[in-house]
Design a protein around this motif. Sequence first.
Motif, mmCIF file in Angstrom:
data_model
loop_
_atom_site.group_PDB
_atom_site.id
_atom_site.type_symbol
_atom_site.label_atom_id
_atom_site.label_comp_id
_atom_site.label_asym_id
_atom_site.label_seq_id
_atom_site.Cartn_x
_atom_site.Cartn_y
_atom_site.Cartn_z
ATOM 1 N N PHE A 132 0.314 -1.347 0.188
ATOM 2 C CA PHE A 132 0.296 0.093 -0.034
ATOM 3 C C PHE A 132 0.567 1.519 -0.048
ATOM 4 O O PHE A 132 0.308 2.183 -0.464
ATOM 5 N N ASP A 133 2.338 1.011 0.821
ATOM 6 C CA ASP A 133 2.724 2.494 1.239
ATOM 7 C C ASP A 133 3.660 2.217 -0.450
ATOM 8 O O ASP A 133 4.117 3.661 -1.069
ATOM 9 N N ARG A 134 3.604 1.574 -1.118
ATOM 10 C CA ARG A 134 4.423 1.551 -2.698
ATOM 11 C C ARG A 134 3.202 2.333 -3.534
ATOM 12 O O ARG A 134 3.678 3.118 -4.522
ATOM 13 N N PHE A 135 1.982 2.205 -3.255
ATOM 14 C CA PHE A 135 1.331 2.589 -3.779
ATOM 15 C C PHE A 135 1.023 4.412 -3.591
ATOM 16 O O PHE A 135 0.407 4.985 -4.773
ATOM 17 N N LEU A 136 0.667 4.557 -2.146
ATOM 18 C CA LEU A 136 0.787 5.881 -2.165
ATOM 19 C C LEU A 136 2.246 6.687 -2.485
ATOM 20 O O LEU A 136 1.620 7.961 -2.741
ATOM 21 N N VAL A 137 2.991 6.282 -2.931
ATOM 22 C CA VAL A 137 4.103 6.551 -3.750
ATOM 23 C C VAL A 137 3.991 7.011 -5.017
ATOM 24 O O VAL A 137 4.060 8.233 -5.616
ATOM 25 N N GLU A 138 3.335 6.045 -5.371
ATOM 26 C CA GLU A 138 3.231 6.066 -7.115
ATOM 27 C C GLU A 138 2.194 6.861 -7.134
ATOM 28 O O GLU A 138 1.790 8.258 -8.423
ATOM 29 N N TYR A 139 1.651 7.085 -5.881
ATOM 30 C CA TYR A 139 0.062 8.086 -6.238
ATOM 31 C C TYR A 139 0.455 9.339 -6.019
ATOM 32 O O TYR A 139 0.246 10.139 -6.418
ATOM 33 N N THR A 140 1.506 9.614 -5.239
ATOM 34 C CA THR A 140 1.768 11.515 -4.837
ATOM 35 C C THR A 140 2.366 11.472 -5.547
ATOM 36 O O THR A 140 2.336 12.903 -5.904
ATOM 37 N N ALA A 141 3.157 11.199 -6.539
ATOM 38 C CA ALA A 141 4.270 11.121 -8.088
ATOM 39 C C ALA A 141 3.031 12.051 -9.059
ATOM 40 O O ALA A 141 3.470 13.036 -9.884
ATOM 41 N N ARG A 142 2.350 11.278 -8.948
ATOM 42 C CA ARG A 142 0.860 11.757 -10.102
ATOM 43 C C ARG A 142 0.384 13.183 -9.127
ATOM 44 O O ARG A 142 -0.247 13.263 -10.314
ATOM 45 N N ARG A 143 0.045 12.608 -8.146
ATOM 46 C CA ARG A 143 -0.974 14.061 -7.578
ATOM 47 C C ARG A 143 0.228 14.760 -6.831
ATOM 48 O O ARG A 143 -0.629 14.304 -5.318
ATOM 49 N N PRO A 144 0.553 15.981 -6.938
ATOM 50 C CA PRO A 144 1.773 15.873 -5.795
ATOM 51 C C PRO A 144 0.780 16.962 -4.309
ATOM 52 O O PRO A 144 1.198 16.930 -3.795
ATOM 53 N N GLU A 145 -0.722 17.623 -5.565
ATOM 54 C CA GLU A 145 -1.111 18.540 -4.494
ATOM 55 C C GLU A 145 -2.020 17.451 -3.101
ATOM 56 O O GLU A 145 -2.218 18.255 -2.734
#
Length: 260
Positions: A132-145
Motif C-alpha cells: 500500500f505504501d508503494r501505491f501511495l508513493v506512486e499516487y503522490t508522484a502523480r498527484r503532488p497536491e
Amino acid sequence: MLGLIFQVIVYPILLITSLGTGKKVADHVFPKRPNWKPLGIENGLVGFYSLLISFSLVQAGNNAKERTGYIHDTADKLALLLRKSKLYDDELQVKLYDYMSCIFDLQLNAVHRSKTEVRETVREIETLGYDFDRFLVEYTARRPEKKQNVSELMNALEQMENTYYKLLYSYHRSTPPLILFILILFSLFIGFLLGFLRGMLHTKMHISAIIFAVMSYIILYTIQDLDNPSVGIIKPDFTDIKNIRELYDNYFLSLKHPSN
C-alpha cells in the motif's frame, strides 16, 4: 492444550488427593489421637495463600482489561481512518478500502494460539503495508497536491497498526508460570493441612475443606482462563471493530451504488 488438561483433570485430582493424604497421615502418625490442638498459625497460612490468590487474580484481570483497551483503541483509530477517507478521491478510496478489507480479515480472525501465529500475522500486515505504501508513493508522484492527505493517512495507518500489534502481543502476556506453580503448590499444602486437621479433630468431613477445594479450583481456572484468551471461556470482545467494519462496508457500498 496441556495446560487446559492439567487445569480441568489433573489439578482437581491432586487437590482431592492432598485432602485425603492429610487425613491418612493423621491416622498413621497419631493412631490413638492424643490431646492435640491446632497451633493457631493455620489461619495465617490460609491468609497468606489468599493474598497470593488475590495478587494473581488481579494481575490476570489487568491483562484481560489491557487487551480490551487495545481493542477499543484500535477501533477508534479505524474510525478515524474512515472519517479521513471521505476526503479522498475515488482512486485512493478504492485502494484504501481494499487494504482495510484485508486488515479487517486479519483482525477479526480467531485469537492467535501461539507466538508463531502472532509473528506470521505481523508479517502479513507488514507485507500489506509495504504494497500500500508503494501505491501511495506512486499516487503522490502523480498527484503532488494530495501529498498532505497521503502523509496524514500514512501516519494514521501507522498508529492503527502499532496499536493492533500491542493487542496481538497481549494475547500471550500472562501470569508468570512460577507464580502459578507456587499458587498450585500452596493450594495442595493447604489441602493437606485441612485433611490433617480433619483426621486430628475426629470429623468425617469438613465443609470448609469442600469449600476450599471448590473455590481453589474455580479461582485457578479463572486465572488460567483470563490468561489464555485463545482457548478459554472469557474471550476478547471484538464488537467495536466489527461495527467499524460494517460502517466501512456500508460507506463504500454507497459510493459504488449511490442512491438516486
